[in-house]
Scaffold this motif. Structure first.
Motif, PDB file in Angstrom:
ATOM      1  N   VAL A 275      40.355  71.033  42.407  1.00  0.00           N
ATOM      2  CA  VAL A 275      39.151  70.383  42.044  1.00  0.00           C
ATOM      3  C   VAL A 275      39.497  70.011  40.689  1.00  0.00           C
ATOM      4  O   VAL A 275      39.979  70.535  39.793  1.00  0.00           O
ATOM      5  N   GLY A 276      39.027  68.486  40.650  1.00  0.00           N
ATOM      6  CA  GLY A 276      39.234  67.829  39.227  1.00  0.00           C
ATOM      7  C   GLY A 276      38.330  66.728  39.279  1.00  0.00           C
ATOM      8  O   GLY A 276      37.464  66.234  40.187  1.00  0.00           O
ATOM      9  N   PRO A 277      38.056  66.192  38.103  1.00  0.00           N
ATOM     10  CA  PRO A 277      37.191  64.950  37.814  1.00  0.00           C
ATOM     11  C   PRO A 277      37.933  63.662  38.655  1.00  0.00           C
ATOM     12  O   PRO A 277      39.109  63.635  38.618  1.00  0.00           O
ATOM     13  N   ALA A 278      37.078  62.701  38.732  1.00  0.00           N
ATOM     14  CA  ALA A 278      37.400  61.453  39.165  1.00  0.00           C
ATOM     15  C   ALA A 278      38.658  60.832  38.420  1.00  0.00           C
ATOM     16  O   ALA A 278      39.422  60.225  38.917  1.00  0.00           O
ATOM     17  N   THR A 279      38.429  60.706  36.992  1.00  0.00           N
ATOM     18  CA  THR A 279      39.520  60.222  35.919  1.00  0.00           C
ATOM     19  C   THR A 279      40.844  60.876  36.109  1.00  0.00           C
ATOM     20  O   THR A 279      41.920  60.038  36.211  1.00  0.00           O
ATOM     21  N   ALA A 280      40.765  62.299  36.614  1.00  0.00           N
ATOM     22  CA  ALA A 280      42.328  62.784  37.008  1.00  0.00           C
ATOM     23  C   ALA A 280      42.950  62.280  38.201  1.00  0.00           C
ATOM     24  O   ALA A 280      44.368  61.928  38.364  1.00  0.00           O
ATOM     25  N   PHE A 281      42.260  62.002  39.420  1.00  0.00           N
ATOM     26  CA  PHE A 281      42.479  61.498  40.405  1.00  0.00           C
ATOM     27  C   PHE A 281      43.013  59.967  40.117  1.00  0.00           C
ATOM     28  O   PHE A 281      43.956  59.466  40.795  1.00  0.00           O
ATOM     29  N   MET A 282      42.215  59.260  39.420  1.00  0.00           N
ATOM     30  CA  MET A 282      42.579  57.739  39.246  1.00  0.00           C
ATOM     31  C   MET A 282      44.098  57.805  38.532  1.00  0.00           C
ATOM     32  O   MET A 282      45.005  56.970  38.775  1.00  0.00           O
ATOM     33  N   ALA A 283      44.406  58.735  37.372  1.00  0.00           N
ATOM     34  CA  ALA A 283      45.483  58.948  36.649  1.00  0.00           C
ATOM     35  C   ALA A 283      46.616  59.319  37.649  1.00  0.00           C
ATOM     36  O   ALA A 283      47.659  58.640  37.599  1.00  0.00           O
ATOM     37  N   LEU A 284      46.481  60.182  38.494  1.00  0.00           N
ATOM     38  CA  LEU A 284      47.677  60.795  39.568  1.00  0.00           C
ATOM     39  C   LEU A 284      47.895  59.557  40.387  1.00  0.00           C
ATOM     40  O   LEU A 284      49.142  59.314  40.646  1.00  0.00           O
ATOM     41  N   ALA A 285      46.575  58.788  40.936  1.00  0.00           N
ATOM     42  CA  ALA A 285      47.023  57.819  41.998  1.00  0.00           C
ATOM     43  C   ALA A 285      47.869  56.365  41.271  1.00  0.00           C
ATOM     44  O   ALA A 285      48.557  55.450  42.022  1.00  0.00           O
ATOM     45  N   ALA A 286      47.764  56.357  39.783  1.00  0.00           N
ATOM     46  CA  ALA A 286      48.179  55.348  39.206  1.00  0.00           C
ATOM     47  C   ALA A 286      49.759  55.953  38.594  1.00  0.00           C
ATOM     48  O   ALA A 286      50.451  54.705  38.239  1.00  0.00           O
ATOM     49  N   HIS A 287      50.278  56.978  38.872  1.00  0.00           N
ATOM     50  CA  HIS A 287      51.453  57.393  38.482  1.00  0.00           C
ATOM     51  C   HIS A 287      52.616  56.716  39.212  1.00  0.00           C
ATOM     52  O   HIS A 287      52.456  56.525  40.374  1.00  0.00           O
ATOM     53  N   PRO A 288      53.539  56.135  38.547  1.00  0.00           N
ATOM     54  CA  PRO A 288      54.592  55.359  39.260  1.00  0.00           C
ATOM     55  C   PRO A 288      55.482  56.068  40.513  1.00  0.00           C
ATOM     56  O   PRO A 288      56.036  55.295  41.219  1.00  0.00           O
ATOM     57  N   THR A 289      55.635  57.428  40.364  1.00  0.00           N
ATOM     58  CA  THR A 289      56.302  58.203  41.330  1.00  0.00           C
ATOM     59  C   THR A 289      55.373  58.849  42.605  1.00  0.00           C
ATOM     60  O   THR A 289      56.014  59.540  43.423  1.00  0.00           O
ATOM     61  N   VAL A 290      54.120  58.652  42.305  1.00  0.00           N
ATOM     62  CA  VAL A 290      53.202  59.273  43.380  1.00  0.00           C
ATOM     63  C   VAL A 290      53.473  58.691  44.805  1.00  0.00           C
ATOM     64  O   VAL A 290      53.697  57.615  45.038  1.00  0.00           O
ATOM     65  N   THR A 291      53.415  59.684  45.967  1.00  0.00           N
ATOM     66  CA  THR A 291      53.498  59.401  47.244  1.00  0.00           C
ATOM     67  C   THR A 291      52.524  60.165  48.101  1.00  0.00           C
ATOM     68  O   THR A 291      51.938  61.319  47.496  1.00  0.00           O
ATOM     69  N   PRO A 292      52.342  59.869  49.440  1.00  0.00           N
ATOM     70  CA  PRO A 292      51.542  60.626  50.140  1.00  0.00           C
ATOM     71  C   PRO A 292      51.947  62.097  50.081  1.00  0.00           C
ATOM     72  O   PRO A 292      51.019  63.041  50.467  1.00  0.00           O
ATOM     73  N   ASP A 293      53.264  62.360  50.103  1.00  0.00           N
ATOM     74  CA  ASP A 293      53.821  63.496  50.100  1.00  0.00           C
ATOM     75  C   ASP A 293      53.450  64.774  49.247  1.00  0.00           C
ATOM     76  O   ASP A 293      53.220  65.779  49.275  1.00  0.00           O
ATOM     77  N   HIS A 294      53.058  64.045  48.120  1.00  0.00           N
ATOM     78  CA  HIS A 294      52.422  64.996  46.758  1.00  0.00           C
ATOM     79  C   HIS A 294      51.038  65.576  47.383  1.00  0.00           C
ATOM     80  O   HIS A 294      50.808  66.829  46.975  1.00  0.00           O
ATOM     81  N   PHE A 295      50.476  65.063  48.281  1.00  0.00           N
ATOM     82  CA  PHE A 295      49.174  65.669  48.523  1.00  0.00           C
ATOM     83  C   PHE A 295      49.007  66.234  50.094  1.00  0.00           C
ATOM     84  O   PHE A 295      48.061  66.653  50.547  1.00  0.00           O
ATOM     85  N   ALA A 296      50.288  66.327  50.584  1.00  0.00           N
ATOM     86  CA  ALA A 296      50.352  66.653  51.960  1.00  0.00           C
ATOM     87  C   ALA A 296      50.008  68.187  52.277  1.00  0.00           C
ATOM     88  O   ALA A 296      49.467  68.373  53.486  1.00  0.00           O
ATOM     89  N   SER A 297      50.060  69.030  51.117  1.00  0.00           N
ATOM     90  CA  SER A 297      49.698  70.467  51.537  1.00  0.00           C
ATOM     91  C   SER A 297      48.218  70.685  51.264  1.00  0.00           C
ATOM     92  O   SER A 297      47.817  71.796  51.812  1.00  0.00           O
ATOM     93  N   PHE A 298      47.375  69.805  50.961  1.00  0.00           N
ATOM     94  CA  PHE A 298      46.153  70.109  50.665  1.00  0.00           C
ATOM     95  C   PHE A 298      45.439  70.008  51.757  1.00  0.00           C
ATOM     96  O   PHE A 298      45.451  69.292  52.606  1.00  0.00           O
ATOM     97  N   GLN A 299      44.291  71.307  52.122  1.00  0.00           N
ATOM     98  CA  GLN A 299      43.609  71.280  53.035  1.00  0.00           C
ATOM     99  C   GLN A 299      41.986  70.888  52.497  1.00  0.00           C
ATOM    100  O   GLN A 299      41.388  70.589  53.325  1.00  0.00           O
ATOM    101  N   VAL A 300      41.904  71.014  51.241  1.00  0.00           N
ATOM    102  CA  VAL A 300      40.409  70.634  50.578  1.00  0.00           C
ATOM    103  C   VAL A 300      40.839  70.196  49.186  1.00  0.00           C
ATOM    104  O   VAL A 300      41.640  70.682  48.435  1.00  0.00           O
ATOM    105  N   VAL A 301      40.418  68.849  48.920  1.00  0.00           N
ATOM    106  CA  VAL A 301      40.612  68.408  47.362  1.00  0.00           C
ATOM    107  C   VAL A 301      39.229  67.847  47.348  1.00  0.00           C
ATOM    108  O   VAL A 301      38.630  67.265  47.808  1.00  0.00           O
ATOM    109  N   SER A 302      38.594  68.629  46.122  1.00  0.00           N
ATOM    110  CA  SER A 302      37.377  68.221  45.813  1.00  0.00           C
ATOM    111  C   SER A 302      37.006  67.632  44.235  1.00  0.00           C
ATOM    112  O   SER A 302      38.231  67.439  43.495  1.00  0.00           O
ATOM    113  N   SER A 303      36.106  66.996  43.909  1.00  0.00           N
ATOM    114  CA  SER A 303      35.855  66.450  42.653  1.00  0.00           C
ATOM    115  C   SER A 303      34.721  66.898  42.086  1.00  0.00           C
ATOM    116  O   SER A 303      33.597  67.147  42.766  1.00  0.00           O
TER     117      SER A 303
END
Length: 576
Positions: free
Chosen positions: A320-348
């Motif tokens: 769980v984290g603020p929207a701004t953290a997910f914005m920063a993760l999504a903007a990172h040059p190395t991010v891929t869908p695999d980074h989030f593949a293990s999550f069953q629940v992601v909350s803001s």
């Protein structure tokens, strides 16, 4: 027949498990000890390449408790903890509770004056802090306070693989703590290397050294659900920060409700994306993890690259984290869908969640970001989006719902006189339930104003639809009055977030000789995109009433934020 808030219309959307009564353990400490008893070898804390099992964490925190007791900390005393997301934070919180103390979590970004206010106001008897912060400015900040004992920590303890993105250049950390720790009685000389103290200095010791000494936790009656677990100081957006008294039972109630609302397997990994000193991190990460006998994955402070690497290494199931953290993760040059593949629940939580961001993340990375709503005064969540549902978007305003209240919670919408408004009308959100705190530390008048008859008046403006979905429009104090028309910043921000170039947006009212106030927007742009202020203003003008769209737009590299990820509108308002 028209539904009312007392009818709790949201109950019809909750699952049977979410509606069922719960019997939380009295304290998070009870939950931790239960987890340690049934899974002693399971990893409780994962910190870069360091691992601390439940039995080991139990022994380490026992030793911290024994040290605090030997330094005179007694039941009900306050212990201030000013640390990043490190094992020290968790061990000190557990150790303070084992000593019968109340934890006062402090933001590590606080300056000397802010620390001094909290230490004076809370009457803290002990302080746990970073060693460098102690020598640089905290040593002076504690002068004149009740602090008589200090534990200092090195962020490099309990792991061996330093990450320069987090720690910068420096020596390698010592080897991890050995798993077997003999018990001994606490003595006064825990840290012979602490050096001579100046006459007014409190006793100081190194936290890792103390934890390894094997002191016994003090004997005494267990804390109860009614005892105060935390004095959590509000962010001070309107005046001096106040200490909300979070009871142990409120922490465990919300932690258990988090597990029933977002069921993941026992023993799964919980990634601490939110700071643990913040009520969201304390309840939704630390407490919920221990209630579920899980592994708490911690990574010091937020760095998008380091967080993404930790996702791959630890494969957590929840964060769980603020929207701004997910914005920063999504903007990172190395991010891929695999980074989030293990999550069953992601909350803001902790900051508004634009609907456009939810869909952008789903399209790019394949996960649905669940909204939630709560305050320090209601011990984190009082409304969440259950795992079997998705939050609706209000068709009139475009606002994403923050979720459904829990089975034991009643949320009402009130007018300016405190009278209940019909469902569907907009007014101040009020909350009553087992998670609401009894009041503010040492402030009876402020308590009476904010908690009439035990009901929290949040200061947030919102509405509820007939099915029980709650929508937060904005803070009462952030409303803009443009030529007599009300403008809620959230509505304008949500429109800005639909523009493909906008990464972050914040809207404030600025003085206007003609309108009284006019709307100004501050934005940062997504990497690889471009936009002009006039273009963004015109984009909003096409989608909003004439009095709502921002006449002025200023583009910044990043927007100022708190460490919990909330964009600081007040700083932007001061810019004019």
């Amino acid at each position: 027949m028209t539904s009312t808030y007392a009818d709790r219309p949201w109950l019809g959307l909750l699952s049977p498990a979410q509606r069922a009564p719960v019997a939380p353990p009295p304290t998070v400490l009870h939950a931790f000890r239960l987890a340690a008893a049934r899974a002693p070898e399971r990893t409780a804390l994962a910190y870069f390449d360091g691992r601390i099992g439940y039995a080991e964490a139990d022994a380490l925190s026992d030793s911290v408790a024994g040290h605090l007791a030997a330094r005179g900390v007694r039941r009900g005393d306050r212990v201030a903890v000013m640390l990043q997301n490190t094992p020290h934070f968790v061990l000190c919180v557990l150790g303070a509770w084992k000593a019968g103390a109340v934890v006062v979590p402090l933001n590590p970004m606080y300056k000397a004056g802010e620390v001094g206010h909290v230490l004076h106001d809370s009457g803290a008897a002990a302080l746990v802090c970073d060693g460098r912060a102690w020598t640089e400015y905290l040593r002076e900040a504690v002068r004149g306070t009740a602090v008589r004992s200090v534990l200092t920590a090195s962020d490099r303890d309990f792991q061996t693989r330093d990450d320069p993105r987090i720690f910068g250049p420096g020596p390698q950390a010592p080897a991890p703590v050995p798993p077997s720790i003999p018990h001994q009685q606490a003595g006064p000389a825990d840290d012979p290397a602490a050096g001579p103290a100046r006459p007014a200095d409190p006793h100081t010791a190194d936290l890792a050294t103390v934890a390894r000494r094997g002191h016994r936790a003090p004997d005494g009656p267990d804390l109860t659900a009614a005892d105060t677990a935390l004095i959590s100081y509000t962010s001070g957006t309107s005046g001096t920060p106040k200490g909300a008294m979070n009871p142990h039972g409120a922490l465990t109630y919300n932690a258990v409700r988090q597990v029933t609302s977002h069921p993941i397997p026992e023993g799964a990994g919980y990634f601490a994306l939110a700071p643990l000193f913040h009520i969201t991190g304390m309840v939704c990460e630390l407490a919920a993890c221990f209630v579920n006998a899980g592994t708490l994955v911690i990574a010091h402070r937020f760095d998008a690259g380091a967080v993404l690497d930790a996702f791959l290494e630890h494969r957590p199931a929840y964060t769980v984290g603020p929207a701004t953290a997910f914005m920063a993760l999504a903007a990172h040059p190395t991010v891929t869908p695999d980074h989030f593949a293990s999550f069953q629940v992601v909350s803001s939580g902790g900051a508004p969640l634009p609907p456009a961001l939810v869909e952008r993340l789903r399209a790019a990375f394949g996960f649905y970001l669940r909204n939630g709503y709560g305050l320090t005064e209601c011990t984190a969540p009082c409304a969440t989006v259950p795992a079997h549902l998705e939050a609706p978007v209000d068709p009139a305003s475009g606002t994403l719902s923050v979720g459904l209240p829990g089975a034991d919670t009643v949320v009402r919408i009130l007018d300016e006189h405190g009278d209940e408004l019909p469902i569907g009308r907009t007014g101040e959100i009020a909350v009553r339930g087992p998670q609401v705190v009894p009041g503010y530390w040492g402030l009876p008048a402020e308590t009476a104003e904010a908690f009439p008859d035990g009901e929290l008046r949040t200061g947030d403006v919102g509405f509820m639809d007939p099915d029980g979905w709650l929508y937060v429009v904005d803070r009462k104090k952030d409303m803009i009055n443009a030529s007599g028309f009300k403008v809620w910043p959230r509505e304008v921000e949500d429109v800005l977030y639909t523009h493909p170039a906008v990464r972050e947006a914040a809207v404030v009212g600025v003085p206007d000789p003609y309108r009284g106030e006019s709307v100004k927007a501050y934005v940062s742009l997504r990497p690889g995109t471009s936009a002009e202020p006039g273009e963004l203003s015109a984009y909003c003008a096409e989608r909003l009433a004439a009095y709502k769209y921002p006449r002025r737009v200023e583009i910044l590299p990043v927007l100022p934020k708190t460490t919990s990820g909330k964009i600081l509108r007040r700083e932007l308002r001061d810019r004019g």
